[in-house]
Design a protein around this motif. Structure first.
Motif, PDB file in Angstrom:
ATOM      1  N   LEU A  95     -43.072   3.497  -2.066  1.00 26.94           N
ATOM      2  CA  LEU A  95     -43.424   3.430  -0.650  1.00 26.94           C
ATOM      3  C   LEU A  95     -42.807   2.204   0.024  1.00 26.94           C
ATOM      4  O   LEU A  95     -42.377   2.268   1.181  1.00 26.94           O
ATOM      5  N   MET A  96     -42.745   1.079  -0.689  1.00 26.20           N
ATOM      6  CA  MET A  96     -42.172  -0.139  -0.121  1.00 26.20           C
ATOM      7  C   MET A  96     -40.691   0.026   0.225  1.00 26.20           C
ATOM      8  O   MET A  96     -40.170  -0.629   1.125  1.00 26.20           O
ATOM      9  N   GLY A  97     -40.013   0.895  -0.497  1.00 29.39           N
ATOM     10  CA  GLY A  97     -38.603   1.127  -0.213  1.00 29.39           C
ATOM     11  C   GLY A  97     -38.360   2.279   0.730  1.00 29.39           C
ATOM     12  O   GLY A  97     -37.204   2.618   1.006  1.00 29.39           O
ATOM     13  N   SER A  98     -39.424   2.873   1.259  1.00 27.18           N
ATOM     14  CA  SER A  98     -39.275   4.051   2.114  1.00 27.18           C
ATOM     15  C   SER A  98     -38.789   3.678   3.505  1.00 27.18           C
ATOM     16  O   SER A  98     -38.957   2.548   3.972  1.00 27.18           O
ATOM     17  N   ALA A  99     -38.200   4.659   4.193  1.00 25.50           N
ATOM     18  CA  ALA A  99     -37.713   4.441   5.550  1.00 25.50           C
ATOM     19  C   ALA A  99     -38.854   4.110   6.506  1.00 25.50           C
ATOM     20  O   ALA A  99     -38.675   3.333   7.450  1.00 25.50           O
ATOM     21  N   SER A 100     -40.036   4.673   6.264  1.00 27.08           N
ATOM     22  CA  SER A 100     -41.163   4.423   7.169  1.00 27.08           C
ATOM     23  C   SER A 100     -41.617   2.965   7.116  1.00 27.08           C
ATOM     24  O   SER A 100     -41.903   2.364   8.157  1.00 27.08           O
ATOM     25  N   VAL A 101     -41.656   2.371   5.928  1.00 24.82           N
ATOM     26  CA  VAL A 101     -42.051   0.959   5.828  1.00 24.82           C
ATOM     27  C   VAL A 101     -40.955   0.061   6.393  1.00 24.82           C
ATOM     28  O   VAL A 101     -41.248  -0.951   7.047  1.00 24.82           O
ATOM     29  N   GLN A 102     -39.697   0.401   6.166  1.00 26.89           N
ATOM     30  CA  GLN A 102     -38.613  -0.372   6.759  1.00 26.89           C
ATOM     31  C   GLN A 102     -38.679  -0.336   8.280  1.00 26.89           C
ATOM     32  O   GLN A 102     -38.468  -1.340   8.954  1.00 26.89           O
ATOM     33  N   MET A 103     -38.996   0.833   8.824  1.00 27.51           N
ATOM     34  CA  MET A 103     -39.136   0.963  10.273  1.00 27.51           C
ATOM     35  C   MET A 103     -40.323   0.140  10.778  1.00 27.51           C
ATOM     36  O   MET A 103     -40.250  -0.497  11.834  1.00 27.51           O
ATOM     37  N   PHE A 104     -41.407   0.132  10.001  1.00 28.33           N
ATOM     38  CA  PHE A 104     -42.573  -0.672  10.378  1.00 28.33           C
ATOM     39  C   PHE A 104     -42.212  -2.155  10.442  1.00 28.33           C
ATOM     40  O   PHE A 104     -42.645  -2.875  11.342  1.00 28.33           O
ATOM     41  N   ASN A 105     -41.410  -2.619   9.480  1.00 32.30           N
ATOM     42  CA  ASN A 105     -41.020  -4.037   9.459  1.00 32.30           C
ATOM     43  C   ASN A 105     -40.120  -4.403  10.637  1.00 32.30           C
ATOM     44  O   ASN A 105     -40.169  -5.534  11.138  1.00 32.30           O
ATOM     45  N   ILE A 106     -39.306  -3.460  11.091  1.00 34.19           N
ATOM     46  CA  ILE A 106     -38.391  -3.747  12.193  1.00 34.19           C
ATOM     47  C   ILE A 106     -39.083  -3.602  13.548  1.00 34.19           C
ATOM     48  O   ILE A 106     -38.886  -4.406  14.458  1.00 34.19           O
ATOM     49  N   PHE A 107     -39.921  -2.579  13.670  1.00 32.99           N
ATOM     50  CA  PHE A 107     -40.665  -2.331  14.911  1.00 32.99           C
ATOM     51  C   PHE A 107     -42.162  -2.237  14.604  1.00 32.99           C
ATOM     52  O   PHE A 107     -42.733  -1.140  14.592  1.00 32.99           O
TER      53      PHE A 107
END
Length: 499
Positions: free
Chosen positions: A211-223
């Protein structure tokens, strides 16, 4: 009304005059000088260029256009990327404390609240890191007693693999031994591989890392504002809470039964919290944060590295044969490998180092400038996120003869002796060098050499070595893809080593 307007105007003049006087007494901050980079789009920045699955390769491609130091806009956030050995070394070694902080990554801020070891900054990070180094040393890390525990775990893993009788087994099972060593340090006990708690913890760690490497968490970190609105962080937070609940059970039981003897990292944390801790650096929240960091990092990294190393041996049988020939000649069949044997097993060590270089398990973890910093000729303001791209160091064409190939010769001289390479930085370097580096190196060597001493690794029936999949699986680390291997007991060699 006119009097009111005149009064407000006069007040604004006084405030403006006071501000000018104050500003004139201060040295003006130098204007930042940013590295070049692709032109950003409104709001999204350079995300239109981003490849989610392998960000490190995308950043390396950008470096070919903009040089070893460049700026990317991850949404509205300017981020400086460092590529290649020279730039990364200058940043991690040459800047000292100025680049030792972490940027406030939203998902880790939610999980750890600024605590723990790996994503904290400032005094809280220094206190946690210094304590952890002392605690691990006190528990025998780097000493003979720890090597004996690794060999005990090796015996348990060997028994598990023997139980398959040459049938295929899941590659992930090779990670059980290093994971159990971490649990032993953390909780003061090892688990049987079928123990429900052991199975539950490994399953949760696996889910969290994916989950930490998922696109959704990356998007959460950016926005983070958009991520919160869309609840992108909820799945990983649910799993983290399950892990934290298990850690709380262990902590409560140990606090209730503790008699003052330090037999685990958890014991050391309890003892530290009962001492003089006026600043609350070791309150329960931070104790749990430190335990969570040790659990997640200590299991994932060494476990995945061992899986990669053994997968590469099955894929490169000629390399495996040479390792086993050296093990047979030096150790024989009966004597298990000890840490000091690394000095007399140059090819084995070269192969293990090359496996770590080739896979780049953790491509990067961002740093943050704690003050205005001059870096590689550019002036970065305080609070600038900086990505030292370790992938670019481990694949640097100026440092490695065949960077894109699995080549143990990178660590051997013309006479077959092991050679240390300055650009070998899988554990990073400088103030934030991996806290468990010495333990990981010892574990990996003993487990890798011990398994190859005992077993021949093969693909499943009907699959050629070349067909084994070495394309990393998206996760927080660069994990090997799920697949099966099989092991066959090796015949006792004719020539025995000295016991």
């Amino acid at each position: 009304m006119a009097l009111l307007v005149l009064g407000l105007g006069g007040l604004l003049l006084v405030v403006g005059f006071w501000w000018l006087l104050s500003a004139s007494g201060q040295a003006p901050s130098p204007a930042p000088r940013w590295p070049p980079g692709p032109c950003p789009l409104p709001i999204v920045g350079n995300l239109n260029l981003l490849r989610v699955s392998q960000q490190d390769r995308w950043l390396m491609e950008l470096s070919e256009c903009y040089g070893p130091v460049f700026t990317v806009h991850l949404g509205l956030q300017k981020t400086v990327v460092l590529t290649g050995y020279e730039a990364v070394k200058e940043a991690l070694v040459g800047t000292g404390q100025d680049l030792a902080d972490r940027p406030p990554i939203p998902i880790f801020q939610l999980i750890q609240q600024g605590g723990g070891i790996f994503f904290s900054s400032g005094g809280r990070w220094r206190a946690a890191r210094q304590f952890t180094v002392r605690a691990l040393h006190g528990l025998g890390v780097g000493q003979g007693s720890m090597a004996d525990k690794v060999l005990q775990e090796l015996a348990c893993l060997t028994e598990q693999l023997d139980s398959y009788g040459g049938r295929p087994f899941p590659l992930a099972q090779l990670g059980w031994a290093p994971s159990n060593i971490t649990f032993m340090l953390l909780f003061g006990q090892r688990f049987k591989y079928q123990d429900p708690m052991f199975v539950s913890l490994l399953g949760l760690i696996d889910e969290v890392m994916v989950l930490m490497g998922s696109a959704s968490v990356q998007m959460f970190n950016i926005f983070p504002w958009l991520g919160a609105l869309l609840q992108l962080h909820r799945p990983v937070l649910r799993k983290i809470k399950e892990v934290q609940a298990i850690l709380k059970i262990f902590l409560d039981e140990r606090q209730r039964d503790w008699c003052g003897s330090v037999k685990s990292y958890m014991d050391a944390l309890i003892q530290q919290g009962q001492g003089d801790d006026q600043e609350g650096l070791f309150d329960e929240a931070n104790v749990l944060a430190c335990m969570l960091d040790m659990l997640m990092a200590g299991t994932e990294t060494t476990s995945a590295t061992l899986q990669w190393a053994m997968l590469l041996m099955a894929k490169h049988p000629g390399v495996q044969d040479r390792v086993q020939e050296e093990l047979d000649r030096v150790l024989g069949h009966g004597r298990p490998p000890q840490p000091e044997d690394q000095q007399v097993l140059p090819y084995t060590c070269a192969v293990l180092h090359e496996a770590q270089r080739f896979i780049t398990l953790l491509p990067h973890v961002a740093r943050c400038t704690s003050s205005c910093v001059k870096l590689c000729g550019y002036l970065l303001p305080k609070g600038t996120p900086v990505i030292p791209l370790l992938t670019s160091v481990l694949l640097d064409k100026t440092q490695w003869e065949t960077p894109g190939q699995f080549n143990p010769g990178h660590f051997l001289d013309s006479e077959g002796r092991f050679v240390k390479r300055a650009a070998f930085l899988p554990f990073s370097t400088g103030r934030r060098v991996c806290i468990g580096e010495s333990l990981a190196k010892m574990e990996l060597f003993q487990l890798f050499a011990g398994l190859l001493q005992r077993f021949q690794l093969l693909p499943p029936p009907g699959i050629s070595p070349d067909a084994l999949n070495t394309e990393p699986t998206p996760a927080f680390t660069m994990r090997p893809p799920a697949q099966a291997l099989r092991v066959l007991p090796r015949a006792r060699p004719i020539q025995q080593g000295k016991h």
